[in-house]
Design a protein around this motif. Structure first.
Motif, short mmCIF file in Angstrom:
data_model
loop_
_atom_site.label_atom_id
_atom_site.label_comp_id
_atom_site.label_asym_id
_atom_site.label_seq_id
_atom_site.Cartn_x
_atom_site.Cartn_y
_atom_site.Cartn_z
N GLY A 6 -1.30 -2.30 -9.31
CA GLY A 6 -1.04 -3.53 -9.07
C GLY A 6 -0.39 -3.77 -7.74
O GLY A 6 -0.87 -4.60 -7.08
N CYS A 7 0.33 -2.82 -7.16
CA CYS A 7 0.49 -2.86 -5.91
C CYS A 7 -0.52 -2.83 -4.87
O CYS A 7 -0.65 -3.59 -3.79
N GLN A 8 -1.46 -2.04 -5.24
CA GLN A 8 -2.65 -2.10 -4.54
C GLN A 8 -3.57 -3.24 -4.25
O GLN A 8 -3.90 -3.78 -3.47
N VAL A 9 -3.77 -3.93 -5.55
CA VAL A 9 -4.02 -5.14 -5.50
C VAL A 9 -3.53 -6.35 -4.69
O VAL A 9 -3.96 -6.91 -3.72
N LEU A 10 -2.19 -6.28 -4.81
CA LEU A 10 -1.36 -7.10 -3.99
C LEU A 10 -1.74 -6.84 -2.40
O LEU A 10 -1.79 -7.90 -1.66
N GLY A 11 -1.61 -5.58 -2.28
CA GLY A 11 -1.82 -5.08 -0.79
C GLY A 11 -3.21 -5.61 -0.20
O GLY A 11 -3.53 -6.10 0.80
N GLN A 48 -14.55 7.86 -16.51
CA GLN A 48 -13.47 7.73 -17.45
C GLN A 48 -12.16 8.23 -16.85
O GLN A 48 -11.06 7.96 -17.55
N LEU A 49 -12.26 8.77 -15.58
CA LEU A 49 -11.00 9.24 -15.10
C LEU A 49 -10.13 8.02 -14.87
O LEU A 49 -8.84 8.03 -14.95
N LEU A 50 -10.60 7.00 -14.30
CA LEU A 50 -9.99 5.65 -14.27
C LEU A 50 -9.14 5.34 -15.46
O LEU A 50 -8.08 4.61 -15.40
N VAL A 51 -9.87 5.52 -16.69
CA VAL A 51 -9.23 5.11 -17.95
C VAL A 51 -8.05 6.06 -18.18
O VAL A 51 -6.93 5.46 -18.44
N ARG A 52 -8.29 7.16 -18.02
CA ARG A 52 -7.13 8.04 -18.35
C ARG A 52 -5.95 7.94 -17.18
O ARG A 52 -4.77 8.06 -17.87
N LEU A 53 -6.44 7.63 -16.12
CA LEU A 53 -5.15 7.25 -15.11
C LEU A 53 -4.43 5.93 -15.54
O LEU A 53 -3.30 5.77 -15.39
N ALA A 54 -5.36 5.31 -16.03
CA ALA A 54 -4.69 3.71 -16.60
C ALA A 54 -3.48 4.04 -17.80
O ALA A 54 -2.98 3.19 -18.12
N TYR A 74 0.85 -1.19 0.07
CA TYR A 74 -0.14 -0.08 -0.15
C TYR A 74 1.03 1.22 0.05
O TYR A 74 0.34 2.43 -0.33
N GLY A 75 1.94 1.31 0.61
CA GLY A 75 2.91 2.17 0.80
C GLY A 75 3.49 2.61 -0.83
O GLY A 75 3.36 3.89 -1.09
N VAL A 76 3.92 1.72 -1.51
CA VAL A 76 4.24 1.81 -2.95
C VAL A 76 3.07 2.24 -3.83
O VAL A 76 3.27 3.08 -4.77
N ALA A 77 1.91 1.71 -3.58
CA ALA A 77 0.62 2.32 -4.44
C ALA A 77 0.56 3.49 -4.19
O ALA A 77 0.16 4.20 -4.91
N ASN A 78 0.37 4.25 -2.99
CA ASN A 78 0.26 5.62 -2.37
C ASN A 78 1.18 6.33 -3.25
O ASN A 78 0.59 7.28 -4.16
N LEU A 79 2.58 6.06 -3.47
CA LEU A 79 3.32 7.03 -4.14
C LEU A 79 3.20 7.07 -5.58
O LEU A 79 3.02 8.04 -6.17
N LEU A 80 2.98 5.92 -6.14
CA LEU A 80 2.65 6.04 -7.47
C LEU A 80 1.39 6.19 -8.18
O LEU A 80 1.43 7.10 -9.09
N GLN A 81 0.35 6.27 -7.14
CA GLN A 81 -0.83 6.53 -7.83
C GLN A 81 -1.11 8.07 -7.75
O GLN A 81 -1.65 8.69 -8.48
N SER A 82 -0.54 8.66 -6.71
CA SER A 82 -0.58 9.97 -6.60
C SER A 82 0.36 10.88 -7.57
O SER A 82 0.06 11.86 -7.88
N MET A 83 1.51 10.33 -7.80
CA MET A 83 2.27 10.86 -8.91
C MET A 83 1.53 10.65 -10.17
O MET A 83 1.53 11.94 -11.07
N ALA A 84 0.69 9.70 -10.56
CA ALA A 84 0.08 9.61 -11.66
C ALA A 84 -1.04 10.70 -11.77
O ALA A 84 -1.38 11.52 -12.82
N ALA A 85 -1.55 10.83 -10.49
CA ALA A 85 -2.98 11.66 -10.54
C ALA A 85 -2.49 13.13 -10.73
O ALA A 85 -3.37 14.15 -11.31
N ALA A 86 -1.24 13.51 -10.22
CA ALA A 86 -0.95 14.89 -10.44
C ALA A 86 -0.53 15.07 -11.90
O ALA A 86 -0.44 16.49 -12.36
N ALA A 135 2.90 4.53 -14.42
CA ALA A 135 3.06 4.77 -12.85
C ALA A 135 1.77 4.44 -12.11
O ALA A 135 1.62 3.73 -11.08
N TYR A 136 0.60 4.67 -12.67
CA TYR A 136 -0.55 4.21 -12.36
C TYR A 136 -0.91 2.95 -12.20
O TYR A 136 -1.31 2.43 -11.00
N LEU A 137 -0.83 2.30 -13.30
CA LEU A 137 -0.93 0.68 -13.45
C LEU A 137 -0.14 0.07 -12.60
O LEU A 137 -0.60 -1.01 -11.82
N LEU A 138 1.30 0.54 -12.21
CA LEU A 138 1.93 -0.04 -11.42
C LEU A 138 1.61 -0.10 -9.94
O LEU A 138 1.63 -1.02 -9.00
#
Length: 280
Positions: free
Chosen positions: A44-49, A28-34, A5-17, A38-41
């Motif tokens: 993936g970390c969030q799913v693992l968590g 559709q925001l989820l599609v754009r983020l995908a 979850y720690g890795v997921a927070n970092l990567l997803q916030s970077m993509a959202a910015a 960085a967001y996909l990685l």
């Protein structure tokens, strides 16, 4: 789980910015983020968590698991130092030590036990909550800046909290058929999707840290209360005070830690992403 979850927070916030701000409750925001690696990685970390958290909820009380999910922000802070070259003030070091102490107190006070089954009325309540959260999110996207981040982040936290409540008894299903036929599975999936959309919207509102803090607080408290009241979560006799102190210390330090991430995040994430070849 905490590391994932720690890795997921970092990567997803970077993509959202790096994604165009959405002002509507638009999946559709989820599609754009995908479109960002960085967001996909991070996803993936969030799913693992989530998988690790799901397995942990089979035996451990929700007040421990949900507080540990929130503690992933400590990993985010450490990774920010190593990867994004964030500075590490002495106050943040002290907060990380307090965070470790809070989680340790929860571990020592938690008493492992299988969950009780949720009554039908509670399952129906979780299903109705999906619509309520979605409607509130539909109107809350009109908020901008930090207030928008806090409100949308809180709604995301409530959705993830509902998913955690559904996951606790669901984790005790021993057959694939029983898992697929249990309505809690679909309640869990729906709340997770809504929560993911709300979190993405919250991170775009100008204050990633406010979004994470609001999500962590709103996600941990309801699940802890429901777990103790309805799901049979247990505390070792005589250690109730230790559980209470650990829970409060963990959430307080997580919220305090968020103030260090945002100013550094926006200045350095684009450069690091470019250097690493990560992005759309």
């Amino acid at each position: 789980m905490v590391a994932a979850y720690g890795v997921a927070n970092l990567l997803q916030s970077m993509a959202a910015a790096r994604t165009t701000v959405h002002h509507t409750f638009d999946p559709q925001l989820l599609v754009r983020l995908a479109g960002h690696r960085a967001y996909l990685l991070g996803l993936g970390c969030q799913v693992l968590g989530f998988v690790f958290a799901f397995l942990a909820r089979r035996d451990l009380p929700l007040f421990l698991v949900q507080a540990s999910v929130a503690a992933g922000l400590g990993v985010t802070a450490l990774l920010g130092v190593l990867i994004l070259k964030w500075t590490l003030p002495l106050a943040e070091i002290a907060l990380l030590i307090l965070l470790l102490g809070g989680i340790t107190a929860l571990v020592l006070s938690a008493r492992p036990a299988h969950s009780r089954q949720l009554p039908t009325s509670a399952v129906a309540g979780l299903a109705v909550a999906i619509l309520v959260i979605a409607v509130l999110g539909f109107f809350s996207v009109r908020l901008h800046g930090a207030p928008g981040s806090v409100v949308l982040g809180s709604l995301a936290g409530v959705a993830f909290s509902a998913a955690a409540i559904a996951a606790r008894p669901l984790a005790n299903e021993h057959t694939f058929g029983g898992l697929c036929s249990d309505p809690l599975l679909y309640v869990l999936i729906a709340h997770s999707i809504v929560g993911q959309l709300l979190l993405g919207l919250a991170m775009q509102r100008g204050s990633t840290t406010a979004a994470v803090a609001a999500m962590d607080a709103a996600g941990a408290v309801p699940a802890a209360i429901v777990g103790l009241l309805l799901l049979g979560d247990r505390i070792h006799p005589g250690r109730e005070w230790l559980a209470a102190v650990g829970f409060v210390v963990t959430l307080a330090t997580v919220i305090a830690l968020t103030r260090y991430a945002e100013p550094q995040h926006h200045h350095s994430s684009r450069r690091v992403l470019t250097d690493a070849g990560v992005g759309a």
